[in-house]
Scaffold this motif. Structure first.
Motif, PDB file in Angstrom:
ATOM      1  N   ARG A   4       0.837  -1.193   0.000  1.00  0.00           N
ATOM      2  CA  ARG A   4       0.000   0.000   0.000  1.00  0.00           C
ATOM      3  C   ARG A   4       0.875   1.249   0.000  1.00  0.00           C
ATOM      4  O   ARG A   4       1.690   1.460   0.883  1.00  0.00           O
ATOM      5  N   ARG A   5       0.719   2.105  -0.982  1.00  0.00           N
ATOM      6  CA  ARG A   5       1.487   3.336  -1.102  1.00  0.00           C
ATOM      7  C   ARG A   5       0.527   4.498  -1.348  1.00  0.00           C
ATOM      8  O   ARG A   5      -0.269   4.452  -2.284  1.00  0.00           O
ATOM      9  N   GLU A   6       0.611   5.493  -0.509  1.00  0.00           N
ATOM     10  CA  GLU A   6      -0.228   6.673  -0.647  1.00  0.00           C
ATOM     11  C   GLU A   6       0.657   7.910  -0.719  1.00  0.00           C
ATOM     12  O   GLU A   6       1.797   7.904  -0.236  1.00  0.00           O
ATOM     13  N   GLU A   7       0.116   8.965  -1.288  1.00  0.00           N
ATOM     14  CA  GLU A   7       0.909  10.172  -1.513  1.00  0.00           C
ATOM     15  C   GLU A   7       1.411  10.769  -0.198  1.00  0.00           C
ATOM     16  O   GLU A   7       2.546  11.222  -0.105  1.00  0.00           O
ATOM     17  N   ASN A   8       0.561  10.771   0.812  1.00  0.00           N
ATOM     18  CA  ASN A   8       0.933  11.375   2.094  1.00  0.00           C
ATOM     19  C   ASN A   8       1.225  10.325   3.166  1.00  0.00           C
ATOM     20  O   ASN A   8       1.144  10.613   4.355  1.00  0.00           O
ATOM     21  N   GLN A   9       1.552   9.107   2.746  1.00  0.00           N
ATOM     22  CA  GLN A   9       1.800   8.031   3.708  1.00  0.00           C
ATOM     23  C   GLN A   9       3.094   8.287   4.474  1.00  0.00           C
ATOM     24  O   GLN A   9       4.102   8.696   3.900  1.00  0.00           O
ATOM     25  N   ARG A  10       3.058   8.014   5.778  1.00  0.00           N
ATOM     26  CA  ARG A  10       4.225   8.224   6.632  1.00  0.00           C
ATOM     27  C   ARG A  10       4.925   6.886   6.872  1.00  0.00           C
ATOM     28  O   ARG A  10       4.284   5.877   7.135  1.00  0.00           O
ATOM     29  N   ASN A  11       6.236   6.909   6.794  1.00  0.00           N
ATOM     30  CA  ASN A  11       7.030   5.682   6.792  1.00  0.00           C
ATOM     31  C   ASN A  11       7.012   5.014   8.159  1.00  0.00           C
ATOM     32  O   ASN A  11       7.303   5.649   9.179  1.00  0.00           O
ATOM     33  N   ALA A  12       6.684   3.714   8.174  1.00  0.00           N
ATOM     34  CA  ALA A  12       6.669   2.940   9.422  1.00  0.00           C
ATOM     35  C   ALA A  12       7.370   1.606   9.215  1.00  0.00           C
ATOM     36  O   ALA A  12       6.898   0.562   9.663  1.00  0.00           O
ATOM     37  N   THR A  13       8.514   1.631   8.513  1.00  0.00           N
ATOM     38  CA  THR A  13       9.215   0.388   8.168  1.00  0.00           C
ATOM     39  C   THR A  13      10.548   0.218   8.885  1.00  0.00           C
ATOM     40  O   THR A  13      11.180  -0.823   8.728  1.00  0.00           O
ATOM     41  N   PHE A  14      10.983   1.207   9.659  1.00  0.00           N
ATOM     42  CA  PHE A  14      12.276   1.092  10.327  1.00  0.00           C
ATOM     43  C   PHE A  14      12.082   0.617  11.770  1.00  0.00           C
ATOM     44  O   PHE A  14      11.143   1.055  12.458  1.00  0.00           O
ATOM     45  N   ILE A  15      12.975  -0.252  12.202  1.00  0.00           N
ATOM     46  CA  ILE A  15      12.815  -0.901  13.503  1.00  0.00           C
ATOM     47  C   ILE A  15      14.114  -0.848  14.304  1.00  0.00           C
ATOM     48  O   ILE A  15      15.207  -0.657  13.763  1.00  0.00           O
ATOM     49  N   GLN A  16      13.961  -1.022  15.596  1.00  0.00           N
ATOM     50  CA  GLN A  16      15.083  -1.252  16.505  1.00  0.00           C
ATOM     51  C   GLN A  16      15.005  -2.699  16.969  1.00  0.00           C
ATOM     52  O   GLN A  16      13.936  -3.180  17.343  1.00  0.00           O
TER      53      GLN A  16
END
Length: 438
Positions: A312-324
């Motif tokens: 799912r990719r949206e124009e105003n989507q905020r990145n939530a793929t980076f993890i610790q």
């Protein structure tokens, strides 16, 4: 809520050099206008790389402060500002003073505390208050307006916590938001309830139209009458991975058909390391197909998206793929003759895939029957720590497979001076932890 908001407003005005037209006084502490403008621009750009679960998007702090809400001030002050204000003051003591205030804020809104923590908090507040007077009031009569009532009120917060309980249990956020929603809906003072009923009907019709136009049945809140009663499939192994729940979309992958031989080898390297066997032996235990999931929910925390598995990719989507994540690393790995000395290390990376792999029985690996594993395919960041303790990176290193139990938190990123700096929610804003009185 108002105490937090007003205190943040005062600090921002002091840093911008426009607090009641008082200026800096005997020592310059305000940030140069050019740098302050850069901080505002960096704030807006950072919204795209900060997960939406961390809080709302922040407007340009240098030009659009009028649009800042209480939540905006809290999010910017505790997550954005500690990174963006580094090295921006004439003297570092002003930055360290700000960090001390943020530490106090995070502890004040904590879900629980004990007597020792409150004693330390009371001491730190008094120390911070003394610093505030020395830096901004400067003990000059003409600068007395800097000592507003909202500054003095912090001295009594610990007493209020001990008398009435944690601040989060009676703050104004929920009430303010609900009242604002009602006020915007009422257009007639004579017939307020008719206005409210009309507004509710309009919202319902709008949601119905959006749902059917964009096929969003699985995205409607469960409390809504439009919610799809058949929830999407999930995966939760309560015995091995109590902290993780895998969420849709789900897809079956074939290493040969989908050209994922590199992924298969990374899984083999992981299994070989864990079970102390050769990569060739580990390769025999990997099935021909695996199941890929799009997202993972951390218990009592955030939902992490996979970079490849969540299309799912949206124009105003905020990145939530980076993890610790954390792994045990041998300190003496470079010296073969030394004994193994394991230590927990912290790593950061981009989560590319979330995989459920059922490892085949293998006598050499000590696996008597099929064993389902949740594996994370992570592109590791070349991370280092700055002078203030923040983790930052500018390049990636390599991709590796780690076990799902290693996942610790979803993180955001802020691009500051050509380096990405990681942001993680701390304290009460990260987990809700309820502890029995015993």
């Amino acid at each position: 809520m108002h105490l937090l908001e007003n205190m943040f407003k005062n600090y921002i005005s002091l840093f911008a050099g426009d607090f009641k037209h008082l200026g800096d006084g005997s020592e310059p502490f305000s940030i140069v206008s050019r740098i302050w403008a850069e901080i505002g621009t960096a704030t807006v750009k950072a919204n795209a790389t900060i997960p939406s679960s961390f809080g709302r998007s922040i407007p340009n702090i240098a030009e659009e402060r009028v649009y800042m809400t209480a939540e905006s001030h809290l999010v910017w002050g505790t997550m954005y500002a500690p990174i963006l204000l580094r090295g921006c003051f004439t003297h570092d003591r002003y930055y360290l003073h700000w960090r001390k205030f943020i530490s106090i804020v995070e502890r004040c809104i904590g879900f629980s505390s004990n007597a020792a923590e409150r004693f330390k908090l009371r001491h730190d507040i008094r120390e911070w208050y003394t610093e505030y007077e020395r830096m901004f009031y400067q003990y000059k009569t003409e600068r007395l307006p800097t000592c507003v009532l909202t500054v003095h009120a912090w001295l009594h917060l610990v007493d209020i916590i001990e008398q009435s309980g944690p601040l989060w249990s009676y703050w104004c956020w929920v009430m303010e938001r609900f009242c604002g929603k009602l006020v915007r809906a009422v257009s007639s003072r004579k017939h307020p309830y008719s206005s409210l009923n009309r507004r509710i009907l309009e919202l319902q019709l709008t949601l119905h139209a959006i749902r059917h136009a964009y096929n969003l049945g699985d995205r409607i809140p469960p409390s809504s009458t439009m919610f799809n009663s058949e929830p999407p499939e999930t995966y939760h192994d309560i015995d091995r991975y109590e902290e993780l729940t895998l969420l849709h979309p789900k897809r079956s992958l074939s290493f040969a058909r989908d050209g994922l031989n590199d992924l298969r080898r990374r899984i083999a390297v992981h299994l070989a390391t864990v079970h102390d066997v050769s990569v060739a032996v580990a390769m025999m235990a990997i099935p021909e197909t695996i199941v890929q999931w799009g997202r993972a929910r951390i218990k009592d925390a955030d939902i992490v998206h996979s970079h490849v598995g969540y299309p799912r990719r949206e124009e105003n989507q905020r990145n939530a793929t980076f993890i610790q994540y954390e792994q045990q690393v041998d300190r003496n790995a470079r010296w073969r003759r030394r004994e193994v000395d394991m230590e927990a290390w912290t790593f950061f990376g981009r989560l590319d895939r979330i995989i459920c792999c059922e490892v085949l029985p293998n006598q050499a690996m000590g696996i008597p029957e099929p064993e389902p594993l949740i594996l994370l395919d992570v592109k590791l960041c070349n991370t280092e720590r700055d002078a203030f303790g923040f983790y930052e990176y500018s390049t990636f290193r390599y991709s590796e497979i780690v076990d799902g139990t290693c996942l610790r938190a979803l993180v955001g990123r802020i691009l500051d001076r050509d380096k990405w700096v990681f942001v993680r929610r701390q304290g009460a804003m990260e987990h809700a932890e309820f502890i029995d009185e015993e």
